[in-house]
Write a protein that holds these residues in place. Structure first.
Motif, PDB file in Angstrom:
ATOM      1  N   ILE A  22      58.185  70.355 -18.979  1.00  0.00           N
ATOM      2  CA  ILE A  22      57.245  69.340 -18.502  1.00  0.00           C
ATOM      3  C   ILE A  22      56.359  68.866 -19.650  1.00  0.00           C
ATOM      4  N   ASP A  23      55.680  67.773 -19.417  1.00  0.00           N
ATOM      5  CA  ASP A  23      54.758  67.216 -20.408  1.00  0.00           C
ATOM      6  C   ASP A  23      53.503  68.101 -20.497  1.00  0.00           C
ATOM      7  N   PRO A  24      52.997  68.341 -21.695  1.00  0.00           N
ATOM      8  CA  PRO A  24      51.792  69.165 -21.833  1.00  0.00           C
ATOM      9  C   PRO A  24      50.591  68.636 -21.045  1.00  0.00           C
ATOM     10  N   SER A  25      50.492  67.317 -20.892  1.00  0.00           N
ATOM     11  CA  SER A  25      49.360  66.767 -20.129  1.00  0.00           C
ATOM     12  C   SER A  25      49.470  67.145 -18.650  1.00  0.00           C
ATOM     13  N   TYR A  26      50.696  67.220 -18.132  1.00  0.00           N
ATOM     14  CA  TYR A  26      50.874  67.639 -16.741  1.00  0.00           C
ATOM     15  C   TYR A  26      50.556  69.127 -16.593  1.00  0.00           C
ATOM     16  N   LEU A  27      50.949  69.919 -17.571  1.00  0.00           N
ATOM     17  CA  LEU A  27      50.620  71.349 -17.529  1.00  0.00           C
ATOM     18  C   LEU A  27      49.112  71.533 -17.513  1.00  0.00           C
ATOM     19  N   SER A  28      48.404  70.741 -18.278  1.00  0.00           N
ATOM     20  CA  SER A  28      46.949  70.810 -18.295  1.00  0.00           C
ATOM     21  C   SER A  28      46.368  70.572 -16.900  1.00  0.00           C
ATOM     22  N   LEU A  29      46.948  69.624 -16.167  1.00  0.00           N
ATOM     23  CA  LEU A  29      46.504  69.357 -14.800  1.00  0.00           C
ATOM     24  C   LEU A  29      46.800  70.536 -13.870  1.00  0.00           C
ATOM     25  N   LEU A  30      47.926  71.195 -14.094  1.00  0.00           N
ATOM     26  CA  LEU A  30      48.257  72.382 -13.298  1.00  0.00           C
ATOM     27  C   LEU A  30      47.273  73.515 -13.589  1.00  0.00           C
ATOM     28  N   VAL A  31      47.000  73.729 -14.871  1.00  0.00           N
ATOM     29  CA  VAL A  31      46.102  74.811 -15.283  1.00  0.00           C
ATOM     30  C   VAL A  31      44.701  74.594 -14.716  1.00  0.00           C
ATOM     31  N   SER A  38      55.852  71.008  -7.990  1.00  0.00           N
ATOM     32  CA  SER A  38      56.918  70.960  -6.988  1.00  0.00           C
ATOM     33  C   SER A  38      57.471  72.377  -6.838  1.00  0.00           C
ATOM     34  N   LEU A  39      58.229  72.605  -5.794  1.00  0.00           N
ATOM     35  CA  LEU A  39      58.844  73.923  -5.603  1.00  0.00           C
ATOM     36  C   LEU A  39      59.750  74.266  -6.783  1.00  0.00           C
ATOM     37  N   LYS A  40      60.511  73.284  -7.241  1.00  0.00           N
ATOM     38  CA  LYS A  40      61.416  73.518  -8.374  1.00  0.00           C
ATOM     39  C   LYS A  40      60.635  73.948  -9.620  1.00  0.00           C
ATOM     40  N   LEU A  41      59.526  73.278  -9.900  1.00  0.00           N
ATOM     41  CA  LEU A  41      58.721  73.632 -11.064  1.00  0.00           C
ATOM     42  C   LEU A  41      58.041  74.979 -10.860  1.00  0.00           C
ATOM     43  N   ALA A  42      57.575  75.252  -9.646  1.00  0.00           N
ATOM     44  CA  ALA A  42      56.949  76.546  -9.364  1.00  0.00           C
ATOM     45  C   ALA A  42      57.933  77.688  -9.618  1.00  0.00           C
ATOM     46  N   CYS A  55      55.624  81.836  -7.223  1.00  0.00           N
ATOM     47  CA  CYS A  55      55.630  80.556  -6.488  1.00  0.00           C
ATOM     48  C   CYS A  55      54.543  80.515  -5.429  1.00  0.00           C
ATOM     49  N   VAL A  56      54.381  81.602  -4.734  1.00  0.00           N
ATOM     50  CA  VAL A  56      53.433  81.646  -3.620  1.00  0.00           C
ATOM     51  C   VAL A  56      51.996  81.437  -4.089  1.00  0.00           C
ATOM     52  N   SER A  57      51.718  81.629  -5.359  1.00  0.00           N
ATOM     53  CA  SER A  57      50.348  81.452  -5.847  1.00  0.00           C
ATOM     54  C   SER A  57      49.901  79.999  -5.793  1.00  0.00           C
ATOM     55  N   TRP A  58      50.830  79.070  -5.658  1.00  0.00           N
ATOM     56  CA  TRP A  58      50.496  77.648  -5.607  1.00  0.00           C
ATOM     57  C   TRP A  58      50.248  77.154  -4.187  1.00  0.00           C
TER      58      TRP A  58
END
Length: 69
Positions: A22-31, A38-42, A55-58
Motif C-alpha cells: 500500500i501507499d505510505p500515506s494510506y498506512l499513515s491514515l491506518l496508524v 479492507s478485510l484483504k489488507l487486514a 484482523c479482529v483488531s480493526w
C-alpha cells in the motif's frame, strides 16, 4: 496496535507499507486511526506482523457504543 508494532519492530512506515503493498500515506491514515483497512489488507497486515496485529483488531467493539450511551 499497528502503531505499537511499528514502534517495537523498528520498521519505518514506508518499509511496512511496501511490505503489505500500500501507499505510505494510506498506512499513515491506518496508524492514526483515520481509516480502517479492507478485510484483504487486514489479513495482509496480520500476516506481515506475524499475528501481532490481528484482523479482529480493526473491528470496532459494539459493546463500547452501548457503554457510552
Amino acid at each position: 496496535m499497528l502503531k505499537d508494532f511499528l514502534n517495537s519492530s523498528g520498521l519505518s512506515q514506508r518499509a511496512f507499507a511496501e511490505q503489505v503493498g500500500i501507499d505510505p500515506s494510506y498506512l499513515s491514515l491506518l496508524v492514526s486511526g483515520q481509516k480502517r483497512p479492507s478485510l484483504k489488507l487486514a489479513v495482509s497486515i496480520e500476516k506481515a506482523t506475524g499475528g501481532k496485529v490481528p484482523c479482529v483488531s480493526w473491528v470496532p467493539d459494539p459493546t463500547a457504543a452501548e457503554d457510552a450511551a
